[in-house]
Design a protein around this motif. Structure first.
Motif, PDB file in Angstrom:
ATOM      1  N   THR A  87       0.747  -1.387  -0.038  1.00 24.85           N
ATOM      2  CA  THR A  87       0.033  -0.041   0.200  1.00 24.85           C
ATOM      3  C   THR A  87       0.758   0.995   0.025  1.00 24.85           C
ATOM      4  OG1 THR A  87      -1.500  -1.188   1.291  1.00 24.85           O
ATOM      5  CG2 THR A  87      -2.065   1.026   1.211  1.00 24.85           C
ATOM      6  N   GLN A  90       2.158   2.111  -3.540  1.00 24.70           N
ATOM      7  CA  GLN A  90       1.128   2.639  -4.394  1.00 24.70           C
ATOM      8  C   GLN A  90       1.028   4.270  -3.853  1.00 24.70           C
ATOM      9  OE1 GLN A  90      -2.674   0.034  -5.060  1.00 24.70           O
ATOM     10  NE2 GLN A  90      -1.929  -0.806  -3.310  1.00 24.70           N
ATOM     11  N   ILE A  91       0.993   4.422  -2.569  1.00 28.14           N
ATOM     12  CA  ILE A  91       0.553   5.852  -2.481  1.00 28.14           C
ATOM     13  C   ILE A  91       1.898   6.711  -2.842  1.00 28.14           C
ATOM     14  CG2 ILE A  91       0.644   7.486  -0.232  1.00 28.14           C
ATOM     15  CD1 ILE A  91      -0.901   5.224   1.225  1.00 28.14           C
ATOM     16  N   LYS A  94       1.695   7.404  -6.763  1.00 32.00           N
ATOM     17  CA  LYS A  94       0.514   8.198  -6.915  1.00 32.00           C
ATOM     18  C   LYS A  94       0.411   9.495  -6.432  1.00 32.00           C
ATOM     19  CE  LYS A  94      -4.775   8.480  -6.246  1.00 32.00           C
ATOM     20  NZ  LYS A  94      -5.046   8.593  -7.964  1.00 32.00           N
ATOM     21  N   ILE A 224      -5.581   3.009  -6.165  1.00 34.20           N
ATOM     22  CA  ILE A 224      -5.042   2.132  -5.112  1.00 34.20           C
ATOM     23  C   ILE A 224      -5.780   1.023  -4.756  1.00 34.20           C
ATOM     24  CG2 ILE A 224      -4.234   2.304  -2.835  1.00 34.20           C
ATOM     25  CD1 ILE A 224      -3.664   5.319  -3.183  1.00 34.20           C
ATOM     26  N   TRP A 226      -6.458  -1.418  -1.978  1.00 31.15           N
ATOM     27  CA  TRP A 226      -6.228  -1.368  -0.561  1.00 31.15           C
ATOM     28  C   TRP A 226      -6.259  -2.607   0.104  1.00 31.15           C
ATOM     29  CZ3 TRP A 226      -4.931   3.263   1.523  1.00 31.15           C
ATOM     30  CH2 TRP A 226      -5.232   4.281   0.843  1.00 31.15           C
TER      31      TRP A 226
END
Length: 654
Positions: A87, A90-91, A94, A224, A226
Motif C-alpha cells: 500500500t 502505491q501511495i 500516486k 490504489i 487497498w
C-alpha cells in the motif's frame, strides 16, 4: 563535467554542484531529505531501545519476559512491513513524494505524543502499540526514501547519494540506540527524558521535511488497491518482471538476512564468547555501524561516480572472508569474569575480532549500495516506489527467516561462532548463485578489476553515452580487453559485436559469452552466421539497448587506426529502414598499444599478445575518450573514422 539530465528537477543545481557526495549536503534537493531520514532512523531506535531496556531491567511483566523483550518488540516493529509495504508503494507512486514525507512525519509526532503518555505511565501495552505504529511509519517512509533519490539526483550521483543515506541510516541507528539506553537509565527522570527526546526528534524531522522541494507524482492516475494481500502479490510479480532488478532485490534481502544474524547475536556473543559486559556489546554495534558507513561512503570513490555493480562481488567476497575469519578469531578465547571495556581492549586477540567485524561490515556497505542504486536506475519511474515496496517485503521475510534459522541452529547445539561460520559460507554460495544468474555483476567485477587494479584507466566524456534508449558505440580496436574496458566505462550494460575468433580464447571467450557478445565471421567464411550476427545486432537496438562495434574488424597490428569496414553502416542502414533513429557515439582508446593485451611482440614473423606482462610496469595508464553523439544519417564510414581519429589526436600520450 557530466551534463545535467533535463528529466530531473533542480538540473541547474546539479550541473553547477561540485563533485563529491558530501557536496550534496549543501544542496536543497538532498540535504533536508537526508536529515529527515536521519532523524526518523534515530527516533525509531531511540524509542525501541529505550522501551527494550525498560522492559528488560525496570518492569516486571508476566506476558513479556525480559529474555523475550527484544524478539517481541522487533517482531511487532517489522509486522507492518509485511502488511502495508504494498500500500505504501502505491501511495508513493500516486502522490507527490514530499507531501507523503510530510504526512509521515506528522504521523510520527502523533505517535510520539502517545508514546510519551506510555513512558510517563510505564504502560507497556501503549508502548508496544507505538512500536507497531512506528513500524507503520517506517513502512510508509521506506518506498518514498528510495524513490525520491533517483527523481532528484542525476544517474552519476545515485551511488554517492545512496552511500550517504546508507551511512546516515547506520549512524542514526547507532546514536539512537546509545541515546535510548543512556536516557532511560537516568534515575528518577529516565522515562520523562526519553519521552521528551523522542518528541523533540520527531519535531526536528518534521521541520527538515518542510524544506524538501517538491517531487511530483510519477503515476498520478494510479487506482490504489487497498487489499494488502493481493497488492503484495502484485508488487512481487511486478518486480519479478525485470530479471536484473528482481534478482538484485533478492541480493539486498540476503544482505539483510546476513546482517540480522550478526546484529541479533551481539549481546550473546559479547557475554558468552568474548566473556565481556554490555559495554562491549555496544562497542561491537559501534564497530559494525562505522564499518557499514565507511563502506557506503567508499562506493562513490571506487565507482568513479557511476552505478558500479562490479563492487557487489567484491563486497560479497569480503563479507564471506571476514565472517569466516571471525569464527577463527573468536574460537577458543579464554574464559574469564565479565570484562569491562578497558580490559577487553587490552587483549590483542580482541582487536582481530573487531577488525573482522569492521571489515565485514565495510564490505557489506560495498555490496548493498550499488544494488540499491541499480534498482533505482533500472526500475520504471512510474512503478519505482512499488518495486521498492516489494524490496521491503522481501527484506522483512528474509529477516524473519534469519531469526528462525539462527534459532534452529542454536537449538541444534551450534555455538555462536559456528553460526557466523555457517553464515559466511552460505553467503559465498548465495552470492555465487546470484552472479551466475545475473552475469552482469561478475562481468562488471572483472571490468572493475582490470580498470582499477591492472591499469590506471582515465575516462572522459561518459556523459555522451545516453542514459536510456538505443545507441551504437563505435571504438578503435587496440587490444583483447577493449570490450572489458568499455564495460567498465559505461553506466549501462553493452552488447558487443565481435570477431568470432576471440571466443576461442580460454578466459576471454568465456567472459564474452557471459556478456552475450555477438560473434561475427567473415561473409566469405560463413554467410549464414554473418547475416545472423547483423540480425541479432539490430535486435539489440530494437530493444533500446547499447550496441558496441569495433569497425576496424580486427585488432590493430601496428598501433595505428585501420580503415573502417562496412559493418557499421550496414547496421545503421537496417535500423533506418525500420524507422529507428539510432545515435552513433564515437570513442577512442589510448595508450593500450604496447600493453600486455595488445599485439606488439613479434614471434615467428607475426605479432602476438599476452607475453611479458610487466613490459610497461604495473598500473600503466590507459584512457578512453567518448565524443558527442552523431546522427545515423551523418555517420558515414569516412566521417566516423575521421571523428575517432580526431579523438585519438586530442588524447594525452603516456
Amino acid at each position: 563535467m557530466d551534463v545535467a539530465n533535463p528529466s530531473h528537477p533542480n538540473t541547474s543545481e546539479s550541473a553547477a554542484a561540485p563533485h563529491g557526495q558530501f557536496a550534496l549536503l549543501r544542496q536543497r534537493r538532498f540535504a533536508p531529505f537526508f536529515w529527515t531520514q536521519f532523524a526518523g532512523a534515530a527516533n525509531d531506535n531511540l524509542f525501541k531501545f529505550a522501551f527494550t531496556v525498560m522492559v528488560t531491567y525496570q518492569l516486571q511483566l508476566d506476558w513479556m519476559k525480559p529474555t523475550m523483550a527484544g524478539l517481541v518488540i522487533g517482531a511487532v516493529f517489522i509486522l507492518p512491513f509485511l502488511l502495508f509495504s504494498a500500500t505504501a508503494g502505491q501511495i508513493t507512486d500516486k502522490h507527490d513524494k514530499t507531501r507523503v514525507i510530510r504526512f509521515v512525519k506528522n504521523l510520527e509526532i502523533l505517535i510520539m505524543v502517545l508514546a510519551a503518555w506510555g513512558f510517563a505511565s510505564s504502560d507497556a501495552v501503549i508502548l508496544l502499540a507505538c512500536v507497531f505504529l512506528m513500524g507503520l511509519h517506517s513502512t510508509m517512509f521506506g518506498p518514498v526514501k528510495f524513490a525520491y533519490l533517483p527523481q532528484v539526483l542525476q544517474p552519476h550521483e545515485l551511488t554517492g547519494g545512496n552511500g550517504m543515506v546508507e551511512m546516515g541510516t547506520f549512524v542514526a541507528i547507532l546514536l539512537g540506540q546509545v541515546a535510548g539506553g543512556l536516557l532511560i537509565g537516568l534515575p528518577g527522570i529516565g522515562h520523562a527524558t526519553v519521552a521528551a527526546a523522542c518528541l523533540l526528534v520527531a519535531l526536528v524531522g518534521r521541520a527538515t521535511a518542510q524544506a524538501i522541494p517538491s517531487a511530483p507524482a510519477t503515476d498520478p492516475g494510479l487506482t490504489i488497491n487497498w487489499n494488502p494481500l493481493t497488492e503484495t502479490w502484485r508488487n512481487l510479480r511486478l518486480a519479478h518482471g525485470n530479471t536484473v532488478v528482481f534478482r538484485s532485490l533478492l541480493g539486498i534481502s540476503w544482505m539483510w538476512f546476513f546482517g540480522a544474524v550478526f546484529l541479533a547475536q551481539f549481546p550473546a556473543f559479547a557475554k558468552e564468547v568474548l566473556h565481556a559486559d554490555a559495554q562491549v556489546a555496544s562497542l561491537l554495534l559501534v564497530v559494525f555501524s562505522v564499518g557499514i558507513g565507511i563502506g557506503s561512503l567508499l562506493c562513490e570513490t571506487l565507482s568513479r561516480r557511476q552505478v558500479e555493480i562490479g563492487l557487489v562481488p567484491l563486497g560479497a567476497i569480503g563479507m564471506s572472508v571476514f565472517a569466516v575469519d571471525l569464527y577463527f578469531a573468536s574460537r577458543g578465547l579464554p574464559s574469564s569474569a565479565p570484562l569491562g571495556l578497558e580490559a577487553f581492549l587490552a587483549r590483542p586477540a580482541h582487536w582481530r575480532v573487531m577488525a573482522d567485524l569492521a571489515l565485514m561490515a565495510m564490505f557489506a556497505g560495498l555490496y548493498s549500495v550499488p544494488m540499491y542504486a541499480l534498482i533505482q536506475l533500472r526500475s520504471p519511474a512510474t512503478h519505482r516506489a512499488r518495486i521498492i515496496a516489494a524490496n521491503n517485503i522481501l527484506n522483512a521475510l528474509f529477516m524473519i527467516a534469519s531469526s528462525l534459522l539462527v534459532g534452529l541452529l542454536l537449538h541444534l547445539g551450534c555455538s555462536i561462532p559456528q553460526v557466523f561460520l555457517i553464515t559466511g559460507i552460505a553467503n559465498a554460495v548465495v552470492a555465487f548463485g546470484i552472479f551466475m544468474l545475473v552475469p552482469e555483476y561478475l562481468l562488471r567485477f572483472v571490468a572493475w578489476i582490470l580498470s582499477n587494479l591492472i591499469y590506471r584507466f582515465d575516462v572522459r566524456g561518459t556523459q555522451h553515452i545516453p542514459n536510456e534508449g538505443a545507441a551504437l558505440l563505435v571504438c578503435n580496436h587496440v587490444s583483447f580487453v577493449d570490450a572489458v574496458l568499455l564495460m567498465a566505462a559505461s553506466p549501462r550494460p553493452i552488447r558487443f559485436l565481435m570477431d568470432h575468433r576471440i571466443f576461442r580464447m580460454p578466459v576471454l571467450g568465456t567472459l564474452f559469452r557471459l556478456a552475450k557478445a555477438i560473434p561475427i565471421a567473415p561473409q566469405k567464411e560463413d554467410a549464414a552466421a554473418y547475416e545472423r550476427a547483423f540480425e541479432e545486432a539490430v535486435q539489440v537496438l530494437r530493444d533500446g539497448d547499447l550496441l558496441a562495434i569495433f569497425p576496424e574488424g580486427a585488432i590493430t597490428r601496428d598501433g595505428e587506426l585501420q580503415p573502417f569496414k562496412a559493418g557499421t553502416r550496414k547496421i545503421l542502414d537496417i535500423a533506418e529502414a525500420e524507422g529507428m533513429n539510432v545515435p552513433v557515439v564515437p570513442m577512442a582508446l589510448s595508450n593500450l598499444w604496447g600493453s600486455f593485451f595488445s599485439r606488439i611482440e613479434v614471434r615467428d614473423g607475426d605479432r602476438v599478445a599476452m607475453v611479458r606482462p610487466f613490459r610497461r610496469g604495473v598500473f600503466s595508464r590507459v584512457g578512453l575518450t567518448v565524443g558527442s553523439a552523431m546522427s545515423a544519417s551523418e555517420a558515414g564510414l569516412e566521417r566516423l573514422q575521421l571523428r575517432v581519429g580526431e579523438l585519438l589526436a586530442t588524447l594525452p600520450t603516456r
